[in-house]
Write an enzyme that holds these catalytic residues in place. Structure first.
Site, PDB file in Angstrom:
ATOM      1  CD  GLN A  46      42.693  -5.890  -4.852  1.00 56.91           C
ATOM      2  OE1 GLN A  46      42.439  -6.050  -6.047  1.00 56.91           O
ATOM      3  NE2 GLN A  46      41.804  -5.422  -3.993  1.00 56.91           N
ATOM      4  CG  ASN A  66      43.619  -4.661  -0.295  1.00 57.82           C
ATOM      5  OD1 ASN A  66      43.323  -5.266  -1.310  1.00 57.82           O
ATOM      6  ND2 ASN A  66      42.897  -4.730   0.812  1.00 57.82           N
ATOM      7  CB  CYS A  75      41.910 -11.037  -4.750  1.00 58.44           C
ATOM      8  SG  CYS A  75      41.478  -9.958  -6.131  1.00 58.44           S
ATOM      9  N   GLY A  76      39.119 -12.874  -5.940  1.00 59.83           N
ATOM     10  CA  GLY A  76      38.628 -13.727  -7.007  1.00 59.83           C
ATOM     11  C   GLY A  76      39.061 -13.300  -8.393  1.00 59.83           C
ATOM     12  CG  ASN A  77      37.589  -9.811 -10.441  1.00 57.89           C
ATOM     13  OD1 ASN A  77      36.925 -10.607 -11.096  1.00 57.89           O
ATOM     14  ND2 ASN A  77      37.066  -8.724  -9.914  1.00 57.89           N
ATOM     15  CG  HIS A 161      32.580 -10.538   0.688  1.00 60.48           C
ATOM     16  ND1 HIS A 161      32.819  -9.580  -0.270  1.00 60.48           N
ATOM     17  CD2 HIS A 161      33.586 -11.444   0.563  1.00 60.48           C
ATOM     18  CE1 HIS A 161      33.904  -9.889  -0.947  1.00 60.48           C
ATOM     19  NE2 HIS A 161      34.399 -11.023  -0.460  1.00 60.48           N
ATOM     20  CG  ASN A 192      35.954  -7.072   0.843  1.00 61.94           C
ATOM     21  OD1 ASN A 192      36.751  -6.251   0.424  1.00 61.94           O
ATOM     22  ND2 ASN A 192      36.343  -8.250   1.323  1.00 61.94           N
ATOM     23  CD  GLU A 210      37.641  -5.280  -4.179  1.00 62.38           C
ATOM     24  OE1 GLU A 210      38.549  -5.941  -3.617  1.00 62.38           O
ATOM     25  OE2 GLU A 210      37.490  -5.239  -5.406  1.00 62.38           O
ATOM     26  CB  CYS A 219      34.652  -7.191  -5.877  1.00 64.20           C
ATOM     27  SG  CYS A 219      35.221  -8.106  -4.419  1.00 64.20           S
ATOM     28  N   GLY A 220      35.619 -10.150  -7.575  1.00 63.41           N
ATOM     29  CA  GLY A 220      35.285 -11.553  -7.798  1.00 63.41           C
ATOM     30  C   GLY A 220      34.717 -12.232  -6.569  1.00 63.41           C
ATOM     31  CB  THR A 221      35.856 -12.635  -3.050  1.00 63.25           C
ATOM     32  OG1 THR A 221      36.243 -11.271  -2.823  1.00 63.25           O
ATOM     33  CG2 THR A 221      37.084 -13.482  -3.337  1.00 63.25           C
ATOM     34  N   GLY A 222      33.429 -10.709  -4.102  1.00 64.68           N
ATOM     35  CA  GLY A 222      32.187 -10.003  -3.823  1.00 64.68           C
ATOM     36  C   GLY A 222      31.037 -10.537  -4.654  1.00 64.68           C
TER      37      GLY A 222
END
Length: 276
Positions: A46, A66, A75-77, A161, A192, A210, A219-222
């Site tokens: 990303q 993306n 995007c968490g990460n 997700h 995702n 993703e 994937c942080g949000t994942g």
């Protein structure tokens, strides 16, 4: 146009981070795809853009694109890398900041051990909030994929997700089923796809295909969505250690109406300048 950038990663989920506060950044989808290309550009999952906020209660605005050039909500990460970037670049001296995203305000905080904790906000489960074409809010939905019926849990962490439990994450059909779930007709804005193996009540292993990026190392949000889904299913308890191919995250969630807290590393790889 010459553009300064910083390459960062969170557990191997990698980013090109652009300072839109001190330089003007306006990129076309073609230029974004060029930046994200691992052969001809810088290469990343990303592109993250740091901007001045448009809301008075926020310190910064956070935009995510993306590698295919499309803009996404969260995007968490990347949020952890965002917090590390603005601090390291001298854009703020605050260890906790409020960041505006498409789906609301998040609050990353730099910890004393170098990790970053992000208040990711409350998870959402109503199908219309994912969005997912279904009438009811239930914990487990059926989804027909490649002549199989999968049991999934749908969660929005600011982005959509679909999480399923698998016996062994290493042999799970991520490459085969991931793109089919991502573009399934019941997810109007794509999704995702998470593949979660439950190790014990506080530990999972996770792979995520993703939306717009393919499978990433983390994937942080994942990770947030998987932990929340497992807790709702009665199979996990907070906090949850999430083991990804890129490393480990810790996810804490107090239940309905409470925010999800994600803790993990954020690493700067190098800085550079590219001509577009």
């Amino acid at each position: 146009m010459k553009l300064k950038f910083t390459k960062m990663h969170g557990l191997g989920n990698d980013f090109v981070v652009l300072d839109g506060v001190r330089q003007s950044v306006s990129l076309t989808p073609e230029q974004l795809r060029y930046l994200g290309d691992r052969h001809f550009g810088v290469g990343c999952d990303q592109i993250l853009l740091v901007e001045k906020p448009t809301r008075p209660e926020a310190d910064f605005r956070y935009r995510i694109f993306n590698a295919d050039g499309g803009e996404v909500e969260q995007c968490g990460n990347g949020a952890r890398c965002f917090a590390r970037f603005v601090h390291d670049q001298g854009l703020t001296d605050r260890r906790e900041i409020r960041v505006e995203t498409q789906k609301g305000i998040i609050a990353p905080r730099l910890e004393g051990d170098g990790n970053v904790t992000v208040d990711m906000g409350e998870p959402r489960f109503l199908p219309a909030e994912i969005p997912f074409l279904h009438d009811d809010d239930v914990v487990i939905h059926s989804l027909d994929v490649a002549d199989e019926t999968l049991e999934i849990s749908v969660v929005s962490m600011g982005n959509p997700h679909a999480v399923q439990v698998v016996a062994d994450v290493e042999t799970a059909p991520v490459g085969a089923h991931g793109p089919l779930i991502e573009k399934h007709e019941r997810f109007p804005q794509r999704v995702n796809a998470g593949f979660m193996q439950i190790v014990d009540r506080h530990t999972i292993r996770l792979r995520v295909y993703e939306r717009g990026a393919g499978e990433t190392l983390a994937c942080g949000t994942g990770a947030c969505a998987a932990a929340v889904a497992g807790i709702r299913r009665g199979e996990l308890e907070s906090p949850v250690r999430v083991h990804t191919r890129g490393g480990e995250l810790t996810i804490a969630w107090g239940g309905e109406g409470r925010p999800v807290l994600m803790t993990g590393p954020a690493v700067t790889v190098f800085t550079g300048e590219i001509e577009l």
